[in-house]
Motif scaffolding. Sequence first.
Motif, PDB file in Angstrom:
ATOM      1  N   LEU A 121      10.281 -32.650  26.682  1.00  0.00           N
ATOM      2  CA  LEU A 121      10.459 -31.441  27.490  1.00  0.00           C
ATOM      3  C   LEU A 121       9.230 -31.302  28.385  1.00  0.00           C
ATOM      4  O   LEU A 121       8.265 -30.646  28.040  1.00  0.00           O
ATOM      5  N   ASP A 165      13.697 -28.021  33.258  1.00  0.00           N
ATOM      6  CA  ASP A 165      14.489 -28.067  32.032  1.00  0.00           C
ATOM      7  C   ASP A 165      14.795 -26.652  31.547  1.00  0.00           C
ATOM      8  O   ASP A 165      13.982 -25.729  31.687  1.00  0.00           O
ATOM      9  N   THR A 221       9.279 -30.827  32.032  1.00  0.00           N
ATOM     10  CA  THR A 221       9.479 -30.356  33.403  1.00  0.00           C
ATOM     11  C   THR A 221       9.931 -28.911  33.402  1.00  0.00           C
ATOM     12  O   THR A 221      10.717 -28.502  32.544  1.00  0.00           O
ATOM     13  N   THR A 222       9.461 -28.146  34.332  1.00  0.00           N
ATOM     14  CA  THR A 222       9.832 -26.732  34.427  1.00  0.00           C
ATOM     15  C   THR A 222      11.284 -26.559  34.840  1.00  0.00           C
ATOM     16  O   THR A 222      11.823 -25.457  34.788  1.00  0.00           O
ATOM     17  N   LYS A 280       6.570 -24.276  27.920  1.00  0.00           N
ATOM     18  CA  LYS A 280       6.901 -25.569  28.522  1.00  0.00           C
ATOM     19  C   LYS A 280       8.076 -25.497  29.493  1.00  0.00           C
ATOM     20  O   LYS A 280       8.051 -26.124  30.554  1.00  0.00           O
ATOM     21  N   VAL A 281       9.127 -24.778  29.095  1.00  0.00           N
ATOM     22  CA  VAL A 281      10.378 -24.799  29.862  1.00  0.00           C
ATOM     23  C   VAL A 281      10.982 -23.398  29.911  1.00  0.00           C
ATOM     24  O   VAL A 281      10.520 -22.476  29.239  1.00  0.00           O
TER      25      VAL A 281
END
Length: 349
Positions: free
Chosen positions: A75, A80, A77-78, A100-101
């Motif tokens: 995980l 996601d 990438t923003t 993270k997301v």
Amino acid sequence: MIYFRADANGVIASGHIMRCITIALEFVKQEKEVTFLIADANPQILLERYKLSYRILNTDWENMESEINILNGFLNTTEDIVIVDSYMVTEAYMKALYTKVKTVYIEDHMKCPYNVDILINYNLYHFIFDYLGVYKKTETKLLLGAQYVPLREEFSSYHIKDYEVREKVNDVLVMCGGSDEKGFLKAFLNKSCHMKSLRFHVIVGAYNAYREEIKKQYDGQDNIYIYENINNISEIMAKCDVAISAAGNTLYELCTVGTPTIFFSYSDNQKYDDIGFAQNDIMLHAGNIDDGMETMIETMIVYINILADSREARIKMSKKMRDLVDGLGAARIVRSILEDEKNVNDTSA
């Protein structure tokens, strides 16, 4: 990528994974890529039935914090989105994802406020929790109420069909979710199979520990019909005059069709369903299985006879049910998530 984090097994049954599958299929319609993250191989049979991709984490479904490092590995990438549907989450787990997301959490009870972008509680009883107050100073988007009930596609247009409330009660639908470790279906059939004037249509879930025993004892009996792995449950609901079901998402499905329903509480997480359904005379509540299954089943039989004696009562119940849910909740959830994502992208552009 849109990820769904949910599990299914003989303990928690299939309710969490099924409502996530419903939402996932709506994303697929929008040409979005989805993947399920599952602790073990138990949900495979369901995900493969709907041709949905999945990744087995090989973790303990009851200890979700142990998988944080695994999730952090991919995980990254923003863009996601992770949609979580589990009672096993902790504040630390949700915070780790949130940093993270984009996170979406589907819940039934407000144990505590979580770090989430979107929170969903579609249950009728959502108002007993102070969501608006608790999340007032946060940026969390709240999707509350029955308009967001995620029901499978077969129910999405069912509300425009007519349900026939017949003069006489002949067919009774009996369900208990994906699993039944307490043996309700077996006990109910033992108690009611002598009612030869009725035909019982029994749905045996994929994780039912007594599946083979039930089939061996009752399959082929004149007034008992056993169903497994069905994909047209709305049709079975529609041809039945009364339904008996454990609480949960199935009650909303029954509302969409309009089958007069007797329901019962099977687990602790269903303890509030009677507030939304029974107290508004939408359905009849037979009790909690843990308070005495035999007494509960006797109450069900009494209620069957009451409904059989009054077509007027069944007409009123069916109308209240159909007025409650339109079957379009999954589409509303997906639209809300995608609109929120668009707003984020527009803001950062």
